[in-house]
Design an enzyme around this catalytic site. Structure first.
Site, PDB file in Angstrom:
ATOM      1  N   SER A 167       0.871  -1.179   0.000  1.00 12.75           N
ATOM      2  CA  SER A 167       0.000   0.000   0.000  1.00 12.75           C
ATOM      3  C   SER A 167       0.909   1.230   0.000  1.00 12.75           C
ATOM      4  O   SER A 167       2.089   1.128   0.383  1.00 12.75           O
ATOM      5  CB  SER A 167      -0.836  -0.002   1.284  1.00 12.75           C
ATOM      6  OG  SER A 167      -1.465   1.248   1.481  1.00 12.75           O
ATOM      7  N   TYR A 209      -2.441  -1.583  10.408  1.00 15.14           N
ATOM      8  CA  TYR A 209      -2.366  -1.689   8.943  1.00 15.14           C
ATOM      9  C   TYR A 209      -1.010  -1.183   8.448  1.00 15.14           C
ATOM     10  O   TYR A 209      -0.342  -1.820   7.636  1.00 15.14           O
ATOM     11  CB  TYR A 209      -3.502  -0.870   8.335  1.00 15.14           C
ATOM     12  CG  TYR A 209      -3.662  -0.992   6.838  1.00 15.14           C
ATOM     13  CD1 TYR A 209      -4.363  -2.060   6.279  1.00 15.14           C
ATOM     14  CD2 TYR A 209      -3.126  -0.033   5.978  1.00 15.14           C
ATOM     15  CE1 TYR A 209      -4.528  -2.160   4.904  1.00 15.14           C
ATOM     16  CE2 TYR A 209      -3.283  -0.133   4.603  1.00 15.14           C
ATOM     17  CZ  TYR A 209      -3.985  -1.196   4.064  1.00 15.14           C
ATOM     18  OH  TYR A 209      -4.150  -1.300   2.704  1.00 15.14           O
TER      19      TYR A 209
HETATM   20  P1  NAD Z   1     -11.441  -6.272  -0.432  1.00 18.50           P
HETATM   21  O1  NAD Z   1     -12.065  -6.206   0.909  1.00 18.50           O
HETATM   22  O2  NAD Z   1     -12.242  -5.916  -1.637  1.00 18.50           O
HETATM   23  O3  NAD Z   1     -10.821  -7.714  -0.681  1.00 18.50           O
HETATM   24  C1  NAD Z   1     -10.061  -8.380   0.294  1.00 18.50           C
HETATM   25  C2  NAD Z   1      -9.999  -9.851  -0.037  1.00 18.50           C
HETATM   26  O4  NAD Z   1      -9.253 -10.503   1.012  1.00 18.50           O
HETATM   27  C3  NAD Z   1     -11.382 -10.521  -0.075  1.00 18.50           C
HETATM   28  O5  NAD Z   1     -11.429 -11.484  -1.120  1.00 18.50           O
HETATM   29  C4  NAD Z   1     -11.466 -11.214   1.268  1.00 18.50           C
HETATM   30  O6  NAD Z   1     -12.307 -12.365   1.283  1.00 18.50           O
HETATM   31  C5  NAD Z   1     -10.006 -11.607   1.468  1.00 18.50           C
HETATM   32  N1  NAD Z   1      -9.712 -11.900   2.870  1.00 18.50           N
HETATM   33  C6  NAD Z   1      -9.856 -11.082   3.945  1.00 18.50           C
HETATM   34  N2  NAD Z   1      -9.551 -11.750   5.081  1.00 18.50           N
HETATM   35  C7  NAD Z   1      -9.208 -13.011   4.711  1.00 18.50           C
HETATM   36  C8  NAD Z   1      -8.804 -14.172   5.410  1.00 18.50           C
HETATM   37  N3  NAD Z   1      -8.698 -14.199   6.744  1.00 18.50           N
HETATM   38  N4  NAD Z   1      -8.538 -15.284   4.709  1.00 18.50           N
HETATM   39  C9  NAD Z   1      -8.673 -15.303   3.344  1.00 18.50           C
HETATM   40  N5  NAD Z   1      -9.040 -14.233   2.630  1.00 18.50           N
HETATM   41  C10 NAD Z   1      -9.318 -13.105   3.297  1.00 18.50           C
HETATM   42  O7  NAD Z   1     -10.139  -5.348  -0.323  1.00 18.50           O
HETATM   43  P2  NAD Z   1      -9.173  -4.696  -1.423  1.00 18.50           P
HETATM   44  O8  NAD Z   1      -9.320  -3.231  -1.306  1.00 18.50           O
HETATM   45  O9  NAD Z   1      -9.328  -5.347  -2.734  1.00 18.50           O
HETATM   46  O10 NAD Z   1      -7.761  -5.051  -0.776  1.00 18.50           O
HETATM   47  C11 NAD Z   1      -6.867  -6.001  -1.332  1.00 18.50           C
HETATM   48  C12 NAD Z   1      -5.453  -5.675  -0.865  1.00 18.50           C
HETATM   49  O11 NAD Z   1      -5.063  -4.403  -1.362  1.00 18.50           O
HETATM   50  C13 NAD Z   1      -5.314  -5.593   0.653  1.00 18.50           C
HETATM   51  O12 NAD Z   1      -4.088  -6.178   1.060  1.00 18.50           O
HETATM   52  C14 NAD Z   1      -5.302  -4.104   0.919  1.00 18.50           C
HETATM   53  O13 NAD Z   1      -4.620  -3.774   2.100  1.00 18.50           O
HETATM   54  C15 NAD Z   1      -4.568  -3.606  -0.315  1.00 18.50           C
HETATM   55  N6  NAD Z   1      -4.783  -2.199  -0.621  1.00 18.50           N
HETATM   56  C16 NAD Z   1      -6.037  -1.715  -0.842  1.00 18.50           C
HETATM   57  C17 NAD Z   1      -6.193  -0.362  -1.137  1.00 18.50           C
HETATM   58  C18 NAD Z   1      -7.534   0.233  -1.422  1.00 18.50           C
HETATM   59  O14 NAD Z   1      -7.627   1.455  -1.505  1.00 18.50           O
HETATM   60  N7  NAD Z   1      -8.576  -0.558  -1.606  1.00 18.50           N
HETATM   61  C19 NAD Z   1      -5.082   0.491  -1.203  1.00 18.50           C
HETATM   62  C20 NAD Z   1      -3.827  -0.038  -0.949  1.00 18.50           C
HETATM   63  C21 NAD Z   1      -3.689  -1.378  -0.672  1.00 18.50           C
END
Ligand code: NAD
Length: 256
Positions: A138, A151
């Site tokens: 991130s 986080y």
């Molecule tokens: P999201 O909530 O849409 O998806 C998260 C996924 O992780 C889901 O499929 C969920 O089922 C899975 N997950 C969560 N806990 C779990 C567990 N215990 N076991 C198995 N699977 C699990 O979130 P996203 O925004 O797509 O985030 C994906 C990644 O990107 C994360 O690591 C997040 O920190 C990172 N990220 C997101 C953003 C943003 O703005 N959305 C920015 C920077 C980084």
């Protein structure tokens, strides 16, 4: 055909990355996530792009389930060439109220699961002299914001982990990189908009403009397609020396 395993790929960024890999038609795809319709999501992408898929609901907090997912993928597809550690959760709270169990879950899901999975795929990658580990960190892997202690610790941690395995993998054709997105409008962020509104005591619209996109010079959410196509490039044969990096895709946030 190569095989890519993407954690948390039945939602948000992971699903976007899986879709870009599917479009290349050069990968079998192992989907993972806790969404109850995960199998349908994986099957639909497989049908749409004509690629073979597998789905596992392995929980990132259960190392034995992670090892089983890797074993099953190897039985089905023969090998794992690309591991994308993407599953992640967030919790927003001032430090004095930050629940202990949220801290442990965030470190476990966002950081420790990447350790278990990398360890599980490593031997095969080393033997075949090819491997790609891509960690979705991130912008918060590089800089901090208030109210996100766990986080930000997890994301800074995964950047350090990425650098270490890049060094260890270099003699064996294995690269490791972290992608550091700014804000992407996924279910994780939708929930955060509401939580941040509470923590900052402001409206949800103000959170988007004054807290989230305020830090990005490009005032747009990052798209999952942009992240997916970068991951496809990092996974490619040509990306041999691009390793040990933490690549910001954050609308210029980290340029400041
Ligand atoms: P999201 O909530 O849409 O998806 C998260 C996924 O992780 C889901 O499929 C969920 O089922 C899975 N997950 C969560 N806990 C779990 C567990 N215990 N076991 C198995 N699977 C699990 O979130 P996203 O925004 O797509 O985030 C994906 C990644 O990107 C994360 O690591 C997040 O920190 C990172 N990220 C997101 C953003 C943003 O703005 N959305 C920015 C920077 C980084």
């Amino acid at each position: 055909m190569k095989t890519v395993l993407i954690t948390g790929s039945t939602s948000g960024i992971g699903l976007g990355i899986a879709t870009e890999f599917a479009k290349t038609k050069q990968y079998h795809i192992v989907f993972n996530g806790l969404e109850t319709n995960g199998l349908e999501i994986a099957t639909q992408i497989g049908k749409q792009y004509g690629v073979e898929v597998m789905f596992s609901n392995a929980n990132m907090l259960k190392p034995e389930e992670l090892r089983k997912m890797v074993d099953e993928a190897v039985v089905k597809f023969g090998k794992i060439d690309v591991l994308i550690n993407n599953a992640g959760i967030q919790h927003v709270s001032p430090i004095e109220d930050f629940p202990d169990e949220k801290w442990n879950a965030i470190i476990g899901i966002n950081l420790t699961s990447a350790f278990y999975l990398t360890k599980a795929v490593w031997k095969g990658m080393k033997e075949r002299k090819f491997g790609r580990v891509i960690n979705i960190a991130s912008a918060h892997g590089l800089v901090a914001s208030e109210f996100k202690s766990a986080y930000i610790a997890s994301k800074h941690g995964i950047v350090g982990f990425t650098k270490t395995i890049a060094l260890e993998g270099a003699p064996f054709g294995i690269t490791a990189n972290a992608i550091c997105p700014g804000y992407v409008k996924t279910p994780l962020v939708e929930k955060q908009i509401a939580d941040q509104a509470k923590a900052h005591q402001m409206s949800e619209a103000d959170v988007v403009s004054k807290v989230m996109l305020y830090k990005q010079a490009v005032k747009e959410f990052v798209s999952v397609e942009e992240l997916g196509q970068l991951a496809v490039f990092l996974a490619s044969d040509v990306a041999k020396t691009l390793t040990g990096t933490a690549l910001p895709v954050d609308g210029g946030w980290n340029a400041q």
